[in-house]
Each structure stands twice: as structure tokens, then as C-alpha cells.
Design a protein around this motif. Sequence first.
Motif, PDB file in Angstrom:
ATOM      1  N   VAL B  93       0.849  -1.203   0.000  1.00  0.00           N
ATOM      2  CA  VAL B  93       0.000   0.000   0.000  1.00  0.00           C
ATOM      3  C   VAL B  93       0.884   1.253   0.000  1.00  0.00           C
ATOM      4  CG1 VAL B  93      -1.677   1.338   1.335  1.00  0.00           C
ATOM      5  CG2 VAL B  93      -1.955  -1.131   1.137  1.00  0.00           C
ATOM      6  N   CYS B 105      -7.765  -0.548  -2.548  1.00  0.00           N
ATOM      7  CA  CYS B 105      -6.924  -1.441  -1.741  1.00  0.00           C
ATOM      8  C   CYS B 105      -7.061  -2.903  -2.149  1.00  0.00           C
ATOM      9  CB  CYS B 105      -7.285  -1.264  -0.273  1.00  0.00           C
ATOM     10  SG  CYS B 105      -6.480  -2.419   0.817  1.00  0.00           S
ATOM     11  N   VAL B 117      -6.386   3.925  -2.385  1.00  0.00           N
ATOM     12  CA  VAL B 117      -5.665   3.713  -1.133  1.00  0.00           C
ATOM     13  C   VAL B 117      -4.909   4.992  -0.765  1.00  0.00           C
ATOM     14  CG1 VAL B 117      -5.342   1.227  -1.245  1.00  0.00           C
ATOM     15  CG2 VAL B 117      -3.727   2.712  -2.423  1.00  0.00           C
ATOM     16  N   LYS B 121      -5.344   4.130   5.110  1.00  0.00           N
ATOM     17  CA  LYS B 121      -5.195   2.662   5.066  1.00  0.00           C
ATOM     18  C   LYS B 121      -3.875   2.246   5.724  1.00  0.00           C
ATOM     19  CE  LYS B 121      -7.256  -0.236   3.872  1.00  0.00           C
ATOM     20  NZ  LYS B 121      -7.994  -1.165   4.773  1.00  0.00           N
TER      21      LYS B 121
END
Lengths: 158, 165
Positions: B93, B105, B117, B121
Motif C-alpha cells: 500500500v 486497496c 488507497v 489505510k
Amino acid sequence: MTENNKSMIRESVLLLLLSTVIGLGYAASSGQWLLSHTGDSERSSSPTSSFISLEDAAFLHKKGLAIFIDARHEYDFRQGHIPGAINIPLSEFETDTTLIESLPRNKTVVTYCDGQECNSSVALAQMLLASGFTNVNIFFGGWNEWKSAHAEIEEAHQ
Amino acid sequence: MKAFLSHPVVIIGARLLLGSVFISSGILKITQMEGFAISIVNYKLLSGSAVALLAMILPWLEVLCGASILLGLYYRGSTLLVFLMMILFTGAVLSAVLRGLDISCGCFTQDPAVGKVGWMKIMENLGLIIASSILLINSSANWSYALVTKSLPPQKDHNSTEDPS
């Protein structure tokens, strides 16, 4: 390495092996096998689409084992496409079914669009499966990957 | 601090959190395997057969590890794997955020409409990394199947004093 750490690693490996066996077994038995079977035109699992690599796409293309369908807009198709590919823009799939109806349902099909930034190839593959095609592959690298690999390019006929 | 991190309530909380997150995330991926494969491809870190194998195996690893943590079966192995998975997921990520990729994501849903994302996150993942670290540094846990089979030592009472010997 302490016995405690050895035991931890043993358990990790066991869980990894178990996941691999269950995961691959489930994918194969539920018709969600994602690995391509290049050249295996007799694949008999329930209809599903597979992602194929540039190498697999090039193999199918060279051997003439598949129909390549370009899901991009006509303008982009005219700028260049995989040789021999036919153009069925996603937006025209339902409005113009003439071309689709003329294709044999058991023929291996490869869909593609620009590349990893677009999802038209996946959407078109799902529509083809719903229309009765049984062997649909998605070349997710698409036109960009094909072009950058210096594969054979066919300029569109004007 | 050490007493807090090894408190039975903290440990059971971390187990419930990680177990439920991994089981639900794994099951959702199993039901949308093809969509999950697309999510992996979108990260542009893997391609071809590696994507397909990961999409078929990883969801089951998540489910098995989540269940193992909840049940306390193969407890130490599953906590190690969950910790490593969280590090890998967060790394993926983070790399997507730093490269400016406009991707979702793929963690709990494969619907691209959930949005791209971002740092939120990463913060969520850091919380899960902390939870998995707590389990990793505590080699045992109460209410574990492993305690029944004697493959784990019983968890120490956090209020008890250390044996001076």
C-alpha cells in the motif's frame, strides 16, 4: 535457533502448505482456476475466464489458436491493434451483436484493452461468458504491453 | 508497559481483532477471486502466474491464520504469518501511495468504487501490525486449543511477580 522458534517456523510452513493445497484445490474444483493453460483448447472445466501473460498471448496468436478481441474504442483500434484482432468496443457489445453471433462459442477467445489501467477486457470477457463462450482469456497487459514488447503491430485498415 | 502488553485482556482483544479481520477479509476475497487478482495486478508489483497463485492461495492463508489465532491452534506459526502478511500488505500500500497509483486497496472488497488507497489505510494497517506484534512477543495465550494439547506453555499471570530463582 531455539526450539520455540523452530516450532514457530514449522507451524508457519504447515499453514502455508495447507493454504496452498486448499486454495489450489478450491480454485480448480470451483471453476475459478486463474492460471492459463496455454494451447489447451480442450479445457473442460465450467466456463470461466483466465488471465494470461504476454508470452501466452503471443503463443496463442502465433499458433492461431485464439480469436483476439479488442475491447477499446474504434478510434484507438484504428491507431493500431494486435494483428488479426477484431474490434468489439464494450459500449457496442449489446447494441451490435452481429459479429458476436457469427463466432463459434467453443473457440478460444482472448480479450484485451489498453492495459492494466483499463478493465474493459475483463468486462467484455464476462459478457462473452454470459453469451455462451466457454474458453475466454484476458490478456490484462493489453495493447500497451504488446506494443512495448515490440510485438508485430498491424496498422488499421483505413 | 510490558505488563500492559502481556495483559490477558489485551492479548484476547488483539486475537479477536486480527482473527475477525483476517477471516472476513479472506472469505470476501475467496468469493471475488477474479476481482482480487485484478486488485493485485493494479499494484504493478507482480504479474502473470505469480498474481494467479497469490489470488488463489492468499485468501485461504488469511482464513486459516485468522481461525488459528482465534482458536489458538498453531498459534505461534499463525501469529508469525499474520505479522509478516501485515508488513507485506502495508509495504504494498505504501509503495502504491508513493507511486501515486489511483487504485483501490482490494482488502475487503474488490469494488473500485470504494476509493483509492491512501495514508488512512496505512494507519489502519499500522494498528494491525501493533496488534500482531503483541501476539508475537507473547508466546502463549489463554483459551487456546494449544494449551489443551500442551504445545503451548500456560500464559503467566501478569500480576504475579517474577520467580527470583
